[in-house]
Enzyme design. Structure first.
Site, PDB file in Angstrom:
ATOM      1  N   ASP A  54      -2.307   6.146  -9.895  1.00 34.69           N
ATOM      2  CA  ASP A  54      -1.661   5.321 -10.932  1.00 34.69           C
ATOM      3  C   ASP A  54      -1.605   5.982 -12.317  1.00 34.69           C
ATOM      4  OD1 ASP A  54      -1.566   3.472  -8.900  1.00 34.69           O
ATOM      5  OD2 ASP A  54      -3.347   2.396  -9.569  1.00 34.69           O
ATOM      6  N   ARG A  80      26.642   0.166  -3.807  1.00 38.26           N
ATOM      7  CA  ARG A  80      25.528  -0.778  -3.771  1.00 38.26           C
ATOM      8  C   ARG A  80      24.550  -0.491  -4.898  1.00 38.26           C
ATOM      9  NH1 ARG A  80      24.109  -0.001   2.464  1.00 38.26           N
ATOM     10  NH2 ARG A  80      25.623  -1.422   3.386  1.00 38.26           N
ATOM     11  N   MET A 140       4.410   2.201  -6.624  1.00 35.60           N
ATOM     12  CA  MET A 140       3.060   1.707  -6.927  1.00 35.60           C
ATOM     13  C   MET A 140       2.710   1.944  -8.398  1.00 35.60           C
ATOM     14  SD  MET A 140       0.724   2.622  -3.653  1.00 35.60           S
ATOM     15  CE  MET A 140       0.572   1.468  -2.309  1.00 35.60           C
ATOM     16  N   LYS A 188      31.256   4.661 -10.782  1.00 37.69           N
ATOM     17  CA  LYS A 188      29.977   5.148 -10.258  1.00 37.69           C
ATOM     18  C   LYS A 188      29.765   4.471  -8.898  1.00 37.69           C
ATOM     19  CE  LYS A 188      25.317   6.039 -11.831  1.00 37.69           C
ATOM     20  NZ  LYS A 188      24.447   6.145 -12.997  1.00 37.69           N
ATOM     21  N   ARG A 231      20.130  -3.471  -2.186  1.00 37.67           N
ATOM     22  CA  ARG A 231      19.234  -3.080  -1.101  1.00 37.67           C
ATOM     23  C   ARG A 231      17.863  -2.766  -1.698  1.00 37.67           C
ATOM     24  NH1 ARG A 231      22.548  -5.030   1.413  1.00 37.67           N
ATOM     25  NH2 ARG A 231      23.757  -4.266   3.180  1.00 37.67           N
ATOM     26  N   GLN A 257       3.062   6.561  -0.678  1.00 38.34           N
ATOM     27  CA  GLN A 257       2.782   7.204  -1.978  1.00 38.34           C
ATOM     28  C   GLN A 257       1.337   7.672  -2.103  1.00 38.34           C
ATOM     29  OE1 GLN A 257       4.996   4.652  -5.216  1.00 38.34           O
ATOM     30  NE2 GLN A 257       4.739   3.471  -3.370  1.00 38.34           N
TER      31      GLN A 257
END
Ligand code: ADP
Length: 326
Positions: free
Chosen positions: A126, A161, A168, A212, A251, A259
């Site tokens: 983290d 999309r 995390m 885009k 999505r 991770q």
């Protein structure tokens, strides 16, 4: 001298490299070294193993931690701490190297109050520990996120999309900000800095209108508060909002525990190795309640209080730059 080493809290890539450096530096200086399994849980249950040079062979490149890690609520109680003291006396350890996050360091401080010498190494993906620019595991985790974002980008460019990717970081947005800056994202949402979701939706609509083909938004898992308490992930909440306010198909990808894994990068191996060696030097010099950090590329010792007390912040200029460059 007998030195113990344990890994506690969430595991992170590079913890093994740190264990190796602690063990071999200590052996070099003529110390005996013992590994305590599963963090403070193993301390309470007396799970302790002698570590020689061979015991830490072939682990440098491996993710996770050979000592395993755990969260141990019992250690926070008076009875737990009395038992910890009893076990440490039984084991005959003089000092402990504790590899973990701020919770683990609070435990280290408690041990110190009971008269045991402790030195901490910041081990968490983290990067939310003060007095260090980087924690062990952060760099590897960010590279894992970048790899995932690259893959999402490949499929994203085939559809119009909006892709919302949750990363995390608990209540800290370092992983999201670092991956957004270097991986390219429409926007990055972090717990520390308020975000205007209406403005984000307007921008997404504008971008898609201007041709885009896709937008990627990175969301830190703690964007809506403590992820442990959340009944639904931050990405789903953001995704629902964006879908409702832009009419775009969205999505969601929650990257989750991938991770935490993987072989540590050069950078994580480097800081883990240098920090591990420094921890032993500090112990031999009689220092206690210290955390080893890296600041401006220098490995240094800091008071644990300062490391726990400092609220390290994501640089808001990074978020501005991410927006400018998107
Ligand atoms: P991290 O070290 O990654 O922040 P946690 O916060 O879960 O992870 O802490 C790991 C362990 O450290 C806990 O399970 C507990 O045994 C010990 N610990 C956490 N907070 C304290 C505290 N305030 N006092 C004593 N021990 C603590």
């Amino acid at each position: 001298m007998k030195i113990g080493v344990l890994t506690s809290g969430g595991d992170s890539p590079g913890m093994n490299a740190a264990i190796r450096a602690v063990v071999r530096t200590a052996l070099y200086h003529g110390c005996e070294v013992f590994g305590i399994k599963r963090g403070y849980s193993g301390l309470l249950s007396g799970e302790i193993i002698p570590l020689d040079s061979r015991a830490v062979g072939d682990i440098l490149q491996r993710g996770g931690t050979i000592l395993q890690s755990a969260r141990c609520p019992a250690f926070k109680t008076a009875e737990g701490q009395a038992l910890a003291k009893e076990q440490l006396l039984k084991m005959g350890l003089n000092a402990l190297v504790i590899i973990g996050g701020d919770g683990s360091f609070r435990g280290a401080q408690d041990l110190n109050k009971m008269g045991f010498q402790t030195v901490g190494l910041p081990g968490t993906i983290d990067n939310d520990i003060g007095c260090t620019d980087y924690t062990i595991g952060f760099d590897t985790a960010v590279n894992t996120v970048l790899d995932a974002v690259n893959k999402i980008r490949d499929t994203a460019s085939s559809h119009n999309r909006v892709y919302i990717v949750e990363v995390m970081g608990k209540l800290s947005g370092f992983i999201a900000a670092a991956a957004g800056l270097t991986g390219g994202a429409e926007s990055v949402l972090v717990p520390e800095i308020p975000a205007d979701l209406n403005a984000l939706c307007a921008k997404i609509s504008r971008s898609l209108h201007e041709g885009k083909t896709h937008s990627i938004v990175l969301v830190a898992e703690g964007f809506y508060g403590d992820p442990v308490d959340a009944d639904q992930s931050s990405a789903f909440k953001v995704g629902r909002f964006v879908a409702q306010h832009t009419g775009c198909e969205t999505r969601i990808t929650v990257l989750g525990h991938i991770q935490r894994g993987g072989t540590p990068t050069f950078f994580d191996r480097k800081i883990a190795t240098l920090m591990g060696a420094k921890a032993v030097e500090l112990i031999l010099a009689g220092e206690t309640e210290k955390m080893v950090g890296i600041v401006n590329d220098k490995i240094e010792a800091f008071d644990m209080d300062a490391a726990i007390g400092e609220r390290k912040q994501v640089d808001p200029q990074w978020l501005d730059l991410i927006r400018i460059l998107s």
